[in-house]
Design a protein around this motif. Structure first.
Motif, mmCIF file in Angstrom:
data_model
loop_
_atom_site.group_PDB
_atom_site.id
_atom_site.type_symbol
_atom_site.label_atom_id
_atom_site.label_comp_id
_atom_site.label_asym_id
_atom_site.label_seq_id
_atom_site.Cartn_x
_atom_site.Cartn_y
_atom_site.Cartn_z
ATOM 1 N N ALA A 95 9.123 -8.594 -9.420
ATOM 2 C CA ALA A 95 8.636 -8.216 -10.743
ATOM 3 C C ALA A 95 8.114 -9.453 -11.480
ATOM 4 C CB ALA A 95 9.758 -7.550 -11.535
ATOM 5 N N LYS A 111 9.461 -2.951 -7.355
ATOM 6 C CA LYS A 111 9.491 -4.383 -7.639
ATOM 7 C C LYS A 111 10.939 -4.832 -7.870
ATOM 8 C CE LYS A 111 4.998 -5.111 -7.729
ATOM 9 N NZ LYS A 111 4.305 -6.026 -6.800
ATOM 10 N N ASP A 167 13.792 -7.109 -9.440
ATOM 11 C CA ASP A 167 14.087 -7.933 -10.611
ATOM 12 C C ASP A 167 14.984 -9.112 -10.260
ATOM 13 O OD1 ASP A 167 12.876 -6.147 -12.740
ATOM 14 O OD2 ASP A 167 14.289 -4.759 -11.780
#
Length: 230
Positions: A126, A77, A79
């Motif tokens: 995320a 994921k 950020d």
């Protein structure tokens, strides 16, 4: 926990400086550009940060490649997503000399590509991810006091509209979106007479990103944190 940051146009200028500062901050960085094997500065960074920096070939004008990028990410994921790559197009053309093809490549890279890239990557963001779209004050209709530069102005105004919609649509998943004016920066596009260095510009934008929350998502912000007029 290590921050995973993806940067487009990472081979020079602002994108390269985003790589440098993100690596210095301890991020794992996925640096995307058309020909990373020919990007000497990126190659040097990769040698000095072998476990932090990943170089990925990505042609933004070929959206079919975005599926490959998603496959490369796998279950990871993001950020931070820094949509930095952009082109200026023809400079100095007077009204009367513009042609349709002057718009095609600029709009493809500056508008269509970042929109489709975020669309492709949004399942890979995320829960509290932050997306930065590098725009320009030249996309501000309020700030336009000199005219001209039709192609670049139009592309950045369109990007601003896209970023505002993305901020609304990504809000439910917790993703914040910011549209940046990076300043007049000493890069290949900005020229040697520009007012600030990439280091100053990126340091300011990174500070804004660190503070960014859903409350400020969708805003048009100068590299120093000052909100700009549309």
């Amino acid at each position: 926990m290590t921050t995973l940051t993806l940067i487009t146009g990472a081979n020079r200028g602002i994108g390269l400086e985003f790589c440098r500062q993100s690596l210095a901050h301890g991020d794992t960085v996925i640096a995307c550009c058309r020909q990373p094997e020919q990007a000497d500065a990126l190659q040097q960074l990769a040698l000095s940060h072998p476990n932090q920096l990943e170089l990925v070939a990505l042609e933004l004008g070929e959206p079919a490649q975005f599926d490959n990028l998603c496959a490369y990410l796998g279950e990871r994921k993001l950020d931070r997503l820094i949509c930095n790559a952009g082109v200026y197009g023809p400079k100095g053309l007077p009204l009367g000399e513009y042609q349709a093809d002057h718009f095609e490549q600029v709009m493809k890279i500056n508008v269509t590509a970042p929109m489709l890239l975020v669309q492709a990557l949004h399942p890979h963001l995320a829960g509290d991810a932050k997306v930065a779209l590098l725009s320009s004050k030249m996309g501000s209709i309020t700030d336009n006091g000199s005219g001209g530069s039709y192609v670049y102005r139009a592309s950045k105004a369109a990007l601003n509209a896209i970023g505002k919609s993305l901020a609304i649509d990504l809000q439910p998943q917790g993703t914040s979106v910011v549209l940046f004016h990076p300043g007049w920066v000493q890069t290949a596009m900005g020229g040697s007479n520009a007012l600030i260095t990439p280091e100053v510009s990126v340091r300011g934008m990174r500070h804004v990103l660190e503070q960014l929350s859903l409350i400020d998502s969708g805003k048009f912000i100068n590299y120093d944190g000052v909100e700009l007029p549309w």
